[in-house]
Motif scaffolding. Structure first.
Motif, PDB file in Angstrom:
ATOM      1  N   LEU A 140      23.483  76.831 -22.073  1.00 45.24           N
ATOM      2  CA  LEU A 140      23.701  75.786 -23.073  1.00 45.24           C
ATOM      3  C   LEU A 140      24.884  76.121 -23.977  1.00 45.24           C
ATOM      4  CD1 LEU A 140      19.984  75.035 -24.045  1.00 45.24           C
ATOM      5  CD2 LEU A 140      21.432  73.853 -22.377  1.00 45.24           C
ATOM      6  N   THR A 141      25.067  77.400 -24.278  1.00 44.17           N
ATOM      7  CA  THR A 141      26.234  77.819 -25.053  1.00 44.17           C
ATOM      8  C   THR A 141      27.518  77.542 -24.283  1.00 44.17           C
ATOM      9  OG1 THR A 141      24.941  79.532 -26.183  1.00 44.17           O
ATOM     10  CG2 THR A 141      27.335  79.770 -26.216  1.00 44.17           C
ATOM     11  N   ALA A 142      27.476  77.766 -22.973  1.00 47.20           N
ATOM     12  CA  ALA A 142      28.650  77.463 -22.140  1.00 47.20           C
ATOM     13  C   ALA A 142      28.950  75.970 -22.152  1.00 47.20           C
ATOM     14  CB  ALA A 142      28.409  77.955 -20.717  1.00 47.20           C
ATOM     15  N   ILE A 143      27.914  75.121 -22.207  1.00 47.45           N
ATOM     16  CA  ILE A 143      28.151  73.683 -22.335  1.00 47.45           C
ATOM     17  C   ILE A 143      28.855  73.390 -23.655  1.00 47.45           C
ATOM     18  CG2 ILE A 143      27.037  71.433 -22.613  1.00 47.45           C
ATOM     19  CD1 ILE A 143      24.890  72.320 -20.696  1.00 47.45           C
ATOM     20  N   GLN A 144      28.372  74.003 -24.729  1.00 49.06           N
ATOM     21  CA  GLN A 144      29.012  73.844 -26.044  1.00 49.06           C
ATOM     22  C   GLN A 144      30.499  74.166 -25.983  1.00 49.06           C
ATOM     23  OE1 GLN A 144      27.091  76.403 -28.892  1.00 49.06           O
ATOM     24  NE2 GLN A 144      25.996  74.723 -29.878  1.00 49.06           N
ATOM     25  N   GLU A 145      30.798  75.254 -25.294  1.00 42.17           N
ATOM     26  CA  GLU A 145      32.171  75.768 -25.254  1.00 42.17           C
ATOM     27  C   GLU A 145      33.021  75.113 -24.177  1.00 42.17           C
ATOM     28  OE1 GLU A 145      31.413  79.901 -24.752  1.00 42.17           O
ATOM     29  OE2 GLU A 145      30.854  80.231 -26.860  1.00 42.17           O
ATOM     30  N   GLY A 146      32.428  74.242 -23.390  1.00 39.08           N
ATOM     31  CA  GLY A 146      33.183  73.566 -22.332  1.00 39.08           C
ATOM     32  C   GLY A 146      33.490  74.445 -21.152  1.00 39.08           C
ATOM     33  N   THR A 147      32.714  75.519 -20.958  1.00 38.98           N
ATOM     34  CA  THR A 147      32.976  76.461 -19.859  1.00 38.98           C
ATOM     35  C   THR A 147      31.823  76.526 -18.867  1.00 38.98           C
ATOM     36  OG1 THR A 147      32.073  78.306 -21.162  1.00 38.98           O
ATOM     37  CG2 THR A 147      34.448  77.882 -21.337  1.00 38.98           C
ATOM     38  N   ALA A 148      30.876  75.597 -18.958  1.00 38.89           N
ATOM     39  CA  ALA A 148      29.692  75.666 -18.099  1.00 38.89           C
ATOM     40  C   ALA A 148      30.066  75.434 -16.635  1.00 38.89           C
ATOM     41  CB  ALA A 148      28.665  74.626 -18.534  1.00 38.89           C
ATOM     42  N   PRO A 149      29.493  76.213 -15.722  1.00 37.45           N
ATOM     43  CA  PRO A 149      29.749  75.997 -14.297  1.00 37.45           C
ATOM     44  C   PRO A 149      29.045  74.729 -13.819  1.00 37.45           C
ATOM     45  CG  PRO A 149      28.006  77.617 -14.574  1.00 37.45           C
ATOM     46  CD  PRO A 149      28.517  77.295 -15.958  1.00 37.45           C
ATOM     47  N   GLU A 150      29.446  74.251 -12.665  1.00 33.63           N
ATOM     48  CA  GLU A 150      28.748  73.126 -12.058  1.00 33.63           C
ATOM     49  C   GLU A 150      27.306  73.530 -11.762  1.00 33.63           C
ATOM     50  OE1 GLU A 150      29.756  69.988 -11.283  1.00 33.63           O
ATOM     51  OE2 GLU A 150      31.665  70.355 -12.314  1.00 33.63           O
ATOM     52  N   LEU A 151      26.394  72.603 -11.986  1.00 33.92           N
ATOM     53  CA  LEU A 151      24.998  72.905 -11.664  1.00 33.92           C
ATOM     54  C   LEU A 151      24.837  73.056 -10.157  1.00 33.92           C
ATOM     55  CD1 LEU A 151      22.942  70.495 -13.954  1.00 33.92           C
ATOM     56  CD2 LEU A 151      23.156  72.970 -14.156  1.00 33.92           C
ATOM     57  N   PRO A 152      24.032  74.028  -9.738  1.00 36.43           N
ATOM     58  CA  PRO A 152      23.765  74.140  -8.298  1.00 36.43           C
ATOM     59  C   PRO A 152      23.035  72.897  -7.814  1.00 36.43           C
ATOM     60  CG  PRO A 152      22.259  75.527  -9.537  1.00 36.43           C
ATOM     61  CD  PRO A 152      23.275  75.021 -10.521  1.00 36.43           C
ATOM     62  N   ALA A 181      15.708  66.045 -15.675  1.00 38.30           N
ATOM     63  CA  ALA A 181      14.936  64.804 -15.682  1.00 38.30           C
ATOM     64  C   ALA A 181      14.908  64.161 -17.067  1.00 38.30           C
ATOM     65  CB  ALA A 181      13.513  65.065 -15.205  1.00 38.30           C
ATOM     66  N   CYS A 182      14.997  64.975 -18.116  1.00 34.24           N
ATOM     67  CA  CYS A 182      15.001  64.446 -19.478  1.00 34.24           C
ATOM     68  C   CYS A 182      16.389  64.463 -20.112  1.00 34.24           C
ATOM     69  CB  CYS A 182      14.047  65.251 -20.360  1.00 34.24           C
ATOM     70  SG  CYS A 182      12.296  64.908 -20.070  1.00 34.24           S
ATOM     71  N   HIS A 183      17.117  65.563 -19.936  1.00 33.67           N
ATOM     72  CA  HIS A 183      18.372  65.751 -20.672  1.00 33.67           C
ATOM     73  C   HIS A 183      19.620  65.470 -19.835  1.00 33.67           C
ATOM     74  CE1 HIS A 183      16.322  67.385 -24.165  1.00 33.67           C
ATOM     75  NE2 HIS A 183      15.622  68.166 -23.367  1.00 33.67           N
ATOM     76  N   ALA A 184      19.439  65.216 -18.541  1.00 34.67           N
ATOM     77  CA  ALA A 184      20.546  64.921 -17.625  1.00 34.67           C
ATOM     78  C   ALA A 184      21.461  66.129 -17.453  1.00 34.67           C
ATOM     79  CB  ALA A 184      21.356  63.717 -18.082  1.00 34.67           C
ATOM     80  N   ALA A 185      22.366  66.046 -16.505  1.00 35.07           N
ATOM     81  CA  ALA A 185      23.385  67.071 -16.302  1.00 35.07           C
ATOM     82  C   ALA A 185      24.611  66.713 -17.134  1.00 35.07           C
ATOM     83  CB  ALA A 185      23.761  67.153 -14.826  1.00 35.07           C
ATOM     84  N   PRO A 186      25.406  67.697 -17.513  1.00 34.76           N
ATOM     85  CA  PRO A 186      26.626  67.372 -18.262  1.00 34.76           C
ATOM     86  C   PRO A 186      27.470  66.333 -17.523  1.00 34.76           C
ATOM     87  CG  PRO A 186      26.251  69.739 -18.260  1.00 34.76           C
ATOM     88  CD  PRO A 186      25.247  69.159 -17.315  1.00 34.76           C
ATOM     89  N   GLY A 187      27.897  65.321 -18.252  1.00 32.89           N
ATOM     90  CA  GLY A 187      28.740  64.288 -17.656  1.00 32.89           C
ATOM     91  C   GLY A 187      27.991  63.211 -16.907  1.00 32.89           C
ATOM     92  N   GLU A 188      26.649  63.306 -16.849  1.00 37.88           N
ATOM     93  CA  GLU A 188      25.853  62.306 -16.140  1.00 37.88           C
ATOM     94  C   GLU A 188      24.910  61.614 -17.114  1.00 37.88           C
ATOM     95  OE1 GLU A 188      23.846  64.051 -12.849  1.00 37.88           O
ATOM     96  OE2 GLU A 188      25.696  64.753 -11.877  1.00 37.88           O
TER      97      GLU A 188
END
Length: 352
Positions: A154-166, A87-94
């Motif tokens: 959040l570390t996975a987001i940094q590294e570009g390996t984060a899974p899709e959010l459920p 709600a505050c930080h959004a999902a990656p890519g959104e």
């Protein structure tokens, strides 16, 4: 001497004037707190510097971090992030929603927020929050272990390996009374995610109901579960507990050890053996007059270990028996106990 006295009087006068000015600014409402007005020049950078330096000073050592590449830990963090943080930080890519953009200071987009923080810094921010920023602390005190799951994601987001959010399928921002939505939401973690996420199909409905009620009160601290139970009404707990107790879950446990078996089967005059209450050969029906004990045979090893640490460190309380049983356990003994119980056949007598 005269110059010294003059300097002291001048300093005192300035201090009094400053105090009067500060009191007037606060007491008369002269400082405009409007989020649209922003800070006076220089205040923003000053607060931001204080924010960064305070975190770096207080963050835990990376020596305390679990394996942040663990897929189960990352998935747990992603599941919580999906309902508590987007709600505050959004999902990656959104994009961020308009309400977040109207805040002062604006909560940064998650990809910007994690850009230059170390994992231990992010864990501290998640656990403690930050004053005057809108960033809340973790809902449950003493559960820094859960905050590491967010740090892993959040570390996975940094590294570009984060899974899709459920996709929880819930109307965020308000309760849902749709039982199918709630069941689907629970199953985004309980089932596909192992590690610190417990199996529920080995428990009785009575036990699960008691735990859901404890998460709603003060009986069992968990930021993840306190967030989860806030998304639907308490009246749905009995039906949800009955459903979750029957949903099969895959298991993946390593073998146990002789040390773990000895610890689990040897009691004392004051504390009975672990197996006296927790199995492995327990009926799914609770005994008359006894509280519902959790079954541990076939439970996820990381979950058992984490719960024993919480009992030992008295983060979880409410049972003098469990406090006494866990208080003298070493980390190695906890791991041995958890591994032994996890490797046992579950209550149905099956070993996968």
């Amino acid at each position: 001497m005269i110059h010294t006295r003059t300097a002291l009087l001048t300093a005192a006068a300035l201090a009094v004037a400053g105090a009067i000015g500060g009191a007037a600014t606060v007491g008369l409402g002269l400082y405009n707190i409007s989020a649209q007005a922003g800070h006076w020049p220089g205040v923003g950078p000053l607060l931001h510097t204080a924010f960064r330096q305070a975190i770096k000073l207080r963050a835990p050592s990376m020596d305390e971090a679990p394996d942040l590449s663990d897929p189960d830990l990352i998935a747990l963090g992603a599941g919580h992030y999906a309902t508590a943080c987007t709600a505050c930080h959004a999902a990656p890519g959104e994009p961020r929603p308009a309400t977040a953009l109207a805040m002062s200071p604006q909560p940064p987009h998650i990809e910007e927020a994690v850009a230059d923080w170390k994992p231990n810094h992010m864990q501290w921010i998640v656990e403690n929050g930050a004053k005057m920023t809108g960033m809340p602390g973790w809902p449950a005190l003493g559960r820094g272990d859960e905050a590491w799951s967010l740090a892993a994601y959040l570390t996975a987001i940094q590294e570009g390996t984060a899974p899709e959010l459920p996709q929880p399928g819930l109307p965020l921002g308000r309760e849902t009374d749709d039982p199918e939505q709630v069941k689907a939401y629970c199953q985004t973690c309980h089932g596909p995610v192992g590690g610190m996420v417990p199996r529920l199909d080995i428990q009785t409905p009575e036990y699960l109901l008691a735990q859901l009620q404890a998460y709603r009160g003060t009986g069992r601290p968990s930021g993840v579960m306190e967030q989860a139970v806030s998304l639907y009404p308490a009246s749905m707990d009995p039906a949800l507990a009955a459903f979750l107790a029957t949903e099969p879950t895959d298991r993946d446990a390593a073998g146990g050890s002789a040390e773990g078996q000895a610890l689990a089967t040897q009691g004392t005059r004051d504390v009975p053996a672990c197996v006296a209450c927790h199995g492995p050969h327990r009926s799914r029906e609770p005994r008359a007059g006894q509280p519902p004990f959790p079954a541990l045979a076939g439970q996820n090893q990381a979950f058992i270990a984490a719960q024993l640490v919480l009992w030992r460190d008295q983060v979880v309380q409410g049972s003098d028996l469990m406090t006494a049983a866990a208080r003298d356990l070493t980390d190695a003994q906890i791991e041995a106990l958890a591994a032994w119980f996890a490797a046992l056949p579950d209550d149905d007598g099956t070993q996968e």
